[in-house]
Design a protein around this motif. Structure first.
Motif, PDB file in Angstrom:
ATOM      1  N   GLU A 226       1.697  -9.021 -25.633  1.00 56.58           N
ATOM      2  CA  GLU A 226       1.203 -10.031 -24.695  1.00 56.58           C
ATOM      3  C   GLU A 226       1.781  -9.828 -23.296  1.00 56.58           C
ATOM      4  O   GLU A 226       1.061  -9.841 -22.296  1.00 56.58           O
ATOM      5  CB  GLU A 226       1.580 -11.434 -25.204  1.00 56.58           C
ATOM      6  N   TRP A 227       3.097  -9.578 -23.218  1.00 51.68           N
ATOM      7  CA  TRP A 227       3.707  -9.506 -21.891  1.00 51.68           C
ATOM      8  C   TRP A 227       3.519  -8.146 -21.235  1.00 51.68           C
ATOM      9  O   TRP A 227       3.468  -8.051 -19.998  1.00 51.68           O
ATOM     10  CB  TRP A 227       5.174  -9.944 -21.954  1.00 51.68           C
ATOM     11  N   VAL A 228       3.390  -7.090 -22.027  1.00 48.83           N
ATOM     12  CA  VAL A 228       3.055  -5.794 -21.418  1.00 48.83           C
ATOM     13  C   VAL A 228       1.666  -5.897 -20.774  1.00 48.83           C
ATOM     14  O   VAL A 228       1.446  -5.440 -19.648  1.00 48.83           O
ATOM     15  CB  VAL A 228       3.110  -4.638 -22.442  1.00 48.83           C
ATOM     16  N   MET A 229       0.740  -6.554 -21.482  1.00 50.32           N
ATOM     17  CA  MET A 229      -0.607  -6.708 -20.914  1.00 50.32           C
ATOM     18  C   MET A 229      -0.574  -7.602 -19.674  1.00 50.32           C
ATOM     19  O   MET A 229      -1.294  -7.358 -18.701  1.00 50.32           O
ATOM     20  CB  MET A 229      -1.574  -7.291 -21.961  1.00 50.32           C
ATOM     21  N   ALA A 230       0.285  -8.631 -19.718  1.00 48.99           N
ATOM     22  CA  ALA A 230       0.414  -9.500 -18.536  1.00 48.99           C
ATOM     23  C   ALA A 230       0.925  -8.681 -17.347  1.00 48.99           C
ATOM     24  O   ALA A 230       0.448  -8.826 -16.215  1.00 48.99           O
ATOM     25  CB  ALA A 230       1.351 -10.662 -18.838  1.00 48.99           C
ATOM     26  N   GLN A 231       1.887  -7.806 -17.610  1.00 49.61           N
ATOM     27  CA  GLN A 231       2.412  -6.955 -16.536  1.00 49.61           C
ATOM     28  C   GLN A 231       1.323  -6.028 -15.980  1.00 49.61           C
ATOM     29  O   GLN A 231       1.247  -5.796 -14.772  1.00 49.61           O
ATOM     30  CB  GLN A 231       3.561  -6.081 -17.049  1.00 49.61           C
ATOM     31  N   GLU A 232       0.510  -5.520 -16.890  1.00 50.39           N
ATOM     32  CA  GLU A 232      -0.586  -4.650 -16.428  1.00 50.39           C
ATOM     33  C   GLU A 232      -1.539  -5.435 -15.531  1.00 50.39           C
ATOM     34  O   GLU A 232      -2.072  -4.910 -14.553  1.00 50.39           O
ATOM     35  CB  GLU A 232      -1.342  -4.058 -17.624  1.00 50.39           C
ATOM     36  N   GLY A 233      -1.753  -6.717 -15.870  1.00 50.58           N
ATOM     37  CA  GLY A 233      -2.588  -7.576 -15.023  1.00 50.58           C
ATOM     38  C   GLY A 233      -1.984  -7.733 -13.638  1.00 50.58           C
ATOM     39  O   GLY A 233      -2.695  -7.702 -12.621  1.00 50.58           O
ATOM     40  N   VAL A 234      -0.663  -7.875 -13.578  1.00 48.74           N
ATOM     41  CA  VAL A 234       0.017  -8.011 -12.280  1.00 48.74           C
ATOM     42  C   VAL A 234      -0.130  -6.712 -11.483  1.00 48.74           C
ATOM     43  O   VAL A 234      -0.409  -6.726 -10.279  1.00 48.74           O
ATOM     44  CB  VAL A 234       1.515  -8.363 -12.483  1.00 48.74           C
ATOM     45  N   ARG A 235       0.039  -5.588 -12.165  1.00 52.10           N
ATOM     46  CA  ARG A 235      -0.112  -4.293 -11.467  1.00 52.10           C
ATOM     47  C   ARG A 235      -1.508  -4.172 -10.858  1.00 52.10           C
ATOM     48  O   ARG A 235      -1.668  -3.754  -9.711  1.00 52.10           O
ATOM     49  CB  ARG A 235       0.122  -3.127 -12.424  1.00 52.10           C
ATOM     50  N   SER A 236      -2.530  -4.550 -11.640  1.00 49.79           N
ATOM     51  CA  SER A 236      -3.900  -4.451 -11.127  1.00 49.79           C
ATOM     52  C   SER A 236      -4.100  -5.386  -9.937  1.00 49.79           C
ATOM     53  O   SER A 236      -4.724  -5.010  -8.931  1.00 49.79           O
ATOM     54  CB  SER A 236      -4.921  -4.827 -12.200  1.00 49.79           C
ATOM     55  N   ALA A 237      -3.570  -6.605 -10.043  1.00 48.14           N
ATOM     56  CA  ALA A 237      -3.734  -7.566  -8.941  1.00 48.14           C
ATOM     57  C   ALA A 237      -3.044  -7.041  -7.680  1.00 48.14           C
ATOM     58  O   ALA A 237      -3.583  -7.150  -6.569  1.00 48.14           O
ATOM     59  CB  ALA A 237      -3.163  -8.920  -9.345  1.00 48.14           C
ATOM     60  N   LEU A 238      -1.855  -6.452  -7.860  1.00 51.09           N
ATOM     61  CA  LEU A 238      -1.140  -5.909  -6.691  1.00 51.09           C
ATOM     62  C   LEU A 238      -1.898  -4.725  -6.096  1.00 51.09           C
ATOM     63  O   LEU A 238      -1.968  -4.568  -4.877  1.00 51.09           O
ATOM     64  CB  LEU A 238       0.284  -5.500  -7.082  1.00 51.09           C
ATOM     65  N   ALA A 239      -2.463  -3.905  -6.969  1.00 52.33           N
ATOM     66  CA  ALA A 239      -3.234  -2.754  -6.475  1.00 52.33           C
ATOM     67  C   ALA A 239      -4.411  -3.246  -5.627  1.00 52.33           C
ATOM     68  O   ALA A 239      -4.690  -2.684  -4.558  1.00 52.33           O
ATOM     69  CB  ALA A 239      -3.727  -1.907  -7.648  1.00 52.33           C
TER      70      ALA A 239
END
Ligand SMILES: Cc1ncc(COP(=O)(O)O)c(C=O)c1O
Length: 203
Positions: free
Chosen positions: A58-71
């Motif tokens: 769950e939290w690895v996927m949440a982090q990936e969401g943050v990376r995409s938003a920052l990108a």
């Protein structure tokens, strides 16, 4: 964004931060205003630890969401974004990955940096680095001609902040990057105070 649009946006988000109800809070740092959403996410994380233990997926996927938003925010691709626990941890990871043992050992930095930029630069002296601080001017700005004068064949890195944490002075970061890149020198930009406030584009 026009001033009116910026005001509308800030009014829209204002209600998300309870601290604004009681004080005028302008501290933009690791103790920045806490939103209801961040508190809810932290509670969700802690409750999950109690209920289910490890919540890796769950939290690895949440982090990936943050990376995409920052990108998206920085107009770059997700592969160009790495998350670190703090800005200082990011600066440390980057600088400690560089080799200062040869002729190219100078780190050029400025008088407008957050303390950890200077401290982490000086920590590299143990590995051969030489640190040059270009002082700021009486009006808190940076004279890019003085920065340019320090960029030479021995310079390994220009470590420079976009907006100063102490006084809000903004450096013409595009010109600074251009000066360094024209001499083949990589640039570490600390955009802590401008990220999210000013348009920033990473390539
Ligand atoms: C410009 C700037 N750089 C770096 C930092 C350090 O940030 P962190 O606490 O995430 O290491 C701050 C914190 O306020 C800052 O304002």
């Amino acid at each position: 964004m026009t001033v009116n649009n910026a005001l509308d946006t800030s009014l829209h988000y204002r209600d998300h931060f309870p601290v604004f109800d009681s004080v005028t809070y302008i501290n933009s740092c690791s103790q920045g205003a806490l939103s209801y959403e961040v508190r809810a996410a932290m509670n969700h994380y802690m409750n999950g630890m109690d209920d289910r233990g490890s919540l890796w997926d769950e939290w690895v996927m949440a982090q990936e969401g943050v990376r995409s938003a920052l990108a998206r925010a920085f107009k770059t691709s997700t592969t160009q974004v790495a998350l670190t626990a703090s800005a200082s941890a990011g600066i440390n990871s980057l600088m400690s990955a560089m080799d200062f043992s040869g002729k190219k050992n100078r780190i050029v930095t400025t008088g407008l940096e957050f303390p950890t930029m200077g401290q982490i630069s000086h920590a590299q002296e143990l590995r051969g680095a030489q640190v040059i601080h270009v002082p700021s001017e009486a009006d808190n700005t940076l004279d890019l001609k003085k920065v340019d004068a320090e960029l030479n064949d021995s310079t390994a890195l220009l470590a420079i902040t976009h907006v100063c944490y102490r006084n809000g002075a903004m450096t013409d970061i595009k010109s600074a990057i251009k000066l360094a890149h024209s001499k083949g020198i990589p640039v570490l930009v600390d955009a802590y105070q401008s990220g999210g406030s000013l348009p920033n584009q990473l390539r």
